[in-house]
Design an enzyme around this catalytic site. Structure first.
Site, PDB file in Angstrom:
ATOM      1  N   ARG A  15       0.600  -1.349   0.437  1.00 34.35           N
ATOM      2  CA  ARG A  15      -0.200  -0.166   0.349  1.00 34.35           C
ATOM      3  C   ARG A  15       0.855   1.059   0.285  1.00 34.35           C
ATOM      4  NH1 ARG A  15      -3.166  -1.790   5.190  1.00 34.35           N
ATOM      5  NH2 ARG A  15      -1.525  -2.179   5.580  1.00 34.35           N
ATOM      6  N   LYS A  75       1.620   1.696   7.311  1.00 35.08           N
ATOM      7  CA  LYS A  75       2.003   1.177   8.660  1.00 35.08           C
ATOM      8  C   LYS A  75       3.001   2.314   9.434  1.00 35.08           C
ATOM      9  CE  LYS A  75       1.206  -2.450   9.475  1.00 35.08           C
ATOM     10  NZ  LYS A  75      -0.254  -2.700  10.267  1.00 35.08           N
ATOM     11  N   TYR A  94      -0.750   4.452  10.461  1.00 37.31           N
ATOM     12  CA  TYR A  94      -1.191   3.065  11.781  1.00 37.31           C
ATOM     13  C   TYR A  94      -0.097   3.009  12.423  1.00 37.31           C
ATOM     14  CZ  TYR A  94      -5.472   2.340   9.354  1.00 37.31           C
ATOM     15  OH  TYR A  94      -6.911   1.676   8.443  1.00 37.31           O
ATOM     16  N   HIS A  96      -0.537   1.573  16.225  1.00 36.94           N
ATOM     17  CA  HIS A  96      -0.585   0.547  16.873  1.00 36.94           C
ATOM     18  C   HIS A  96       0.641  -0.366  18.205  1.00 36.94           C
ATOM     19  CE1 HIS A  96      -3.851  -1.046  14.508  1.00 36.94           C
ATOM     20  NE2 HIS A  96      -3.088  -0.900  13.259  1.00 36.94           N
ATOM     21  N   GLU A 118      -5.625   4.426  14.321  1.00 40.68           N
ATOM     22  CA  GLU A 118      -6.459   3.993  14.733  1.00 40.68           C
ATOM     23  C   GLU A 118      -7.125   3.886  16.409  1.00 40.68           C
ATOM     24  OE1 GLU A 118      -2.778   2.710  16.924  1.00 40.68           O
ATOM     25  OE2 GLU A 118      -3.218   3.351  14.570  1.00 40.68           O
ATOM     26  N   SER A 220     -19.809 -13.321  24.997  1.00 40.52           N
ATOM     27  CA  SER A 220     -18.555 -13.798  24.493  1.00 40.52           C
ATOM     28  C   SER A 220     -17.726 -13.589  26.202  1.00 40.52           C
ATOM     29  CB  SER A 220     -17.697 -13.152  24.055  1.00 40.52           C
ATOM     30  OG  SER A 220     -16.666 -13.377  24.121  1.00 40.52           O
ATOM     31  N   VAL A 267      -7.440 -11.471  13.222  1.00 42.95           N
ATOM     32  CA  VAL A 267      -6.868  -9.963  12.789  1.00 42.95           C
ATOM     33  C   VAL A 267      -6.203  -8.959  14.151  1.00 42.95           C
ATOM     34  CG1 VAL A 267      -8.302  -8.329  11.838  1.00 42.95           C
ATOM     35  CG2 VAL A 267      -8.821 -10.607  11.235  1.00 42.95           C
ATOM     36  N   ASP A 270      -2.452  -7.457  15.319  1.00 42.12           N
ATOM     37  CA  ASP A 270      -0.999  -5.500  15.543  1.00 42.12           C
ATOM     38  C   ASP A 270      -1.487  -5.309  16.508  1.00 42.12           C
ATOM     39  OD1 ASP A 270      -4.184  -5.591  14.387  1.00 42.12           O
ATOM     40  OD2 ASP A 270      -3.634  -3.759  13.314  1.00 42.12           O
ATOM     41  N   VAL A 299      -0.416 -12.472  10.118  1.00 45.89           N
ATOM     42  CA  VAL A 299      -0.460 -11.552   9.737  1.00 45.89           C
ATOM     43  C   VAL A 299      -0.630  -9.987  10.055  1.00 45.89           C
ATOM     44  CG1 VAL A 299      -0.054 -10.595   6.836  1.00 45.89           C
ATOM     45  CG2 VAL A 299      -0.023 -13.206   7.536  1.00 45.89           C
ATOM     46  N   MET A 302      -2.820  -7.454   6.818  1.00 48.13           N
ATOM     47  CA  MET A 302      -3.185  -8.010   5.379  1.00 48.13           C
ATOM     48  C   MET A 302      -3.760  -7.651   4.554  1.00 48.13           C
ATOM     49  SD  MET A 302      -5.213 -10.470   8.237  1.00 48.13           S
ATOM     50  CE  MET A 302      -6.916 -11.428   7.399  1.00 48.13           C
ATOM     51  N   GLU A 324      -7.278  19.199   7.343  1.00 48.13           N
ATOM     52  CA  GLU A 324      -7.210  19.565   8.137  1.00 48.13           C
ATOM     53  C   GLU A 324      -6.123  19.893   8.514  1.00 48.13           C
ATOM     54  OE1 GLU A 324     -10.701  20.229  12.033  1.00 48.13           O
ATOM     55  OE2 GLU A 324     -10.357  17.898  10.830  1.00 48.13           O
TER      56      GLU A 324
END
Length: 368
Positions: A15, A75, A94, A96, A118, A220, A267, A270, A299, A302, A324
């Site tokens: 990406r 990333k 991102y 994380h 995120e 859950s 998923v 990360d 991964v 993804m 902005e």
């Protein structure tokens, strides 16, 4: 403001942070855009397309990082990029950080203002910059899970949807948010039997209404998770707590009860992963490993496997925030946009997001 777009260096990451159309918007607002040569190639964007929209091309990453006031990435920076950090630099990507304490410490020490896609959060709790990649990852989770269920990959050798006279695969999804609902949509479309575990009763009612009872829902909790995991042919971890490390909901003992050749796709890897046996991050080149006879797919990027779709989807949501920041400057931008303020993870040598600070063991100092 001068905005820099370096080439992504993470393994298997194709990406790019901005499309040529995004360059056109920023240039139209009076900003400069500096793109590293070849940065868009993995997503099918040629240097000439960026240049045609007014971007300047840089020969290498160091030129982009040194000249730009605002760096836009996809990333999190890797250790080889830490040397580019400097006081006052704005980084928009991102991050994380809950699963990357070394990066958090480096950003703090170099006084970088790091804004995480995120953790930008709307008043209702939505995560607008995470949503499109969660949609991609959720849909991909079923595709890759189905592939690794094939015997040639060590899987159980079953077809997700079954055939007449043969039951479909059991797909268990932990988490009924964006990732979980997109995974359920694809799994259901492929004919699988789908159960989502979710801790919100209201969310379960919504899911039941949307799919008219065609998927199962379970509260859950440890007991229900253990029972569901035992039945799973494909188990998908789809839990996210903004800014925080993902909770470990599936224990090693639970994984040991799974069918041989079953597949886990986490998923949430990360953010540290929600499955106890996900103890490493894998790559697109070597995506899986086996533990207790179960195939583990871990991964962390993804959506990087479908970069053109992902780059378009990402630019659609990041561009308004980048515009902005560039047009107003950070202080004015966050003063008028509380959602953007929640995205600031580090600033002037401080960790400014509470959940991130707690996860990485650093002091929390709020933005003033």
């Amino acid at each position: 403001m001068r905005i820099g777009i370096p080439t992504e260096v993470k393994s298997g990451e194709y990406r790019v942070a901005l499309t040529p159309a995004g360059v056109s918007v920023l240039k139209g607002a009076g900003h400069e855009v500096l793109v590293q040569a070849g940065a868009g190639a993995g997503s099918g964007f040629e240097d000439e397309e960026y240049a045609a929209e007014g971007a300047a091309l840089a020969a290498d990453a160091s030129e982009v990082w040194q000249r730009a006031e605002l760096i836009m990435k996809v990333k999190e920076p890797l250790p080889e990029e830490f040397g580019y950090f400097r006081p006052g630099l704005l980084l928009f990507t991102y991050l994380h950080l809950a699963a990357a304490p070394e990066l958090a410490r480096a950003l703090k020490a170099r006084e970088v203002t790091a804004i995480a896609y995120e953790t930008i959060q709307l008043p209702g709790g939505g995560l607008p910059l995470l949503t499109p990649m969660s949609e991609v990852a959720g849909r991909m989770a079923v595709q890759v899970g189905s592939r690794f269920l094939e015997a040639r990959h060590g899987g159980r050798g079953i077809l997700l949807g079954g055939v007449p006279g043969v039951p479909p695969a059991e797909v268990i999804i932990i988490g009924g948010g964006i990732v979980g609902t997109n995974a359920a949509r694809i799994a259901l479309g492929m004919g699988a039997s789908v159960v989502i575990l979710e801790r919100s009763a209201d969310r379960m009612r919504y899911l039941d209404e949307v799919w008219s009872g065609r998927i199962g829902t379970l509260m859950s909790n440890p007991y229900n998770i253990a029972q569901a995991v035992r039945k799973a042919d494909l188990l998908i971890g789809a839990v996210l707590i903004p800014g925080a490390r993902a909770p470990r909901l599936v224990t090693d003992e639970m994984v040991q009860t799974m069918k041989k050749g079953a597949v886990i796709v986490d998923v949430a890897v990360d953010q540290g992963g929600t499955i106890a046996t996900i103890d490493r991050v894998t790559t697109h080149e070597q995506p899986v490993y086996e533990r207790h006879g179960v195939i583990h797919y871990a991964v962390a990027n993804m959506p990087g496997a479908v970069p053109r779709t992902s780059t378009y989807a990402l630019t659609n949501v990041t561009l308004p925030y980048a515009l902005e920041i560039a047009s107003k400057g950070l202080e004015r931008a966050i003063e008028g946009n509380p959602s953007l303020k929640l995205g600031v993870n580090t600033h002037c040598g401080r960790v400014t997001h509470r959940q991130v600070a707690e996860a990485v063991g650093l002091p929390f100092e709020p933005l003033t």
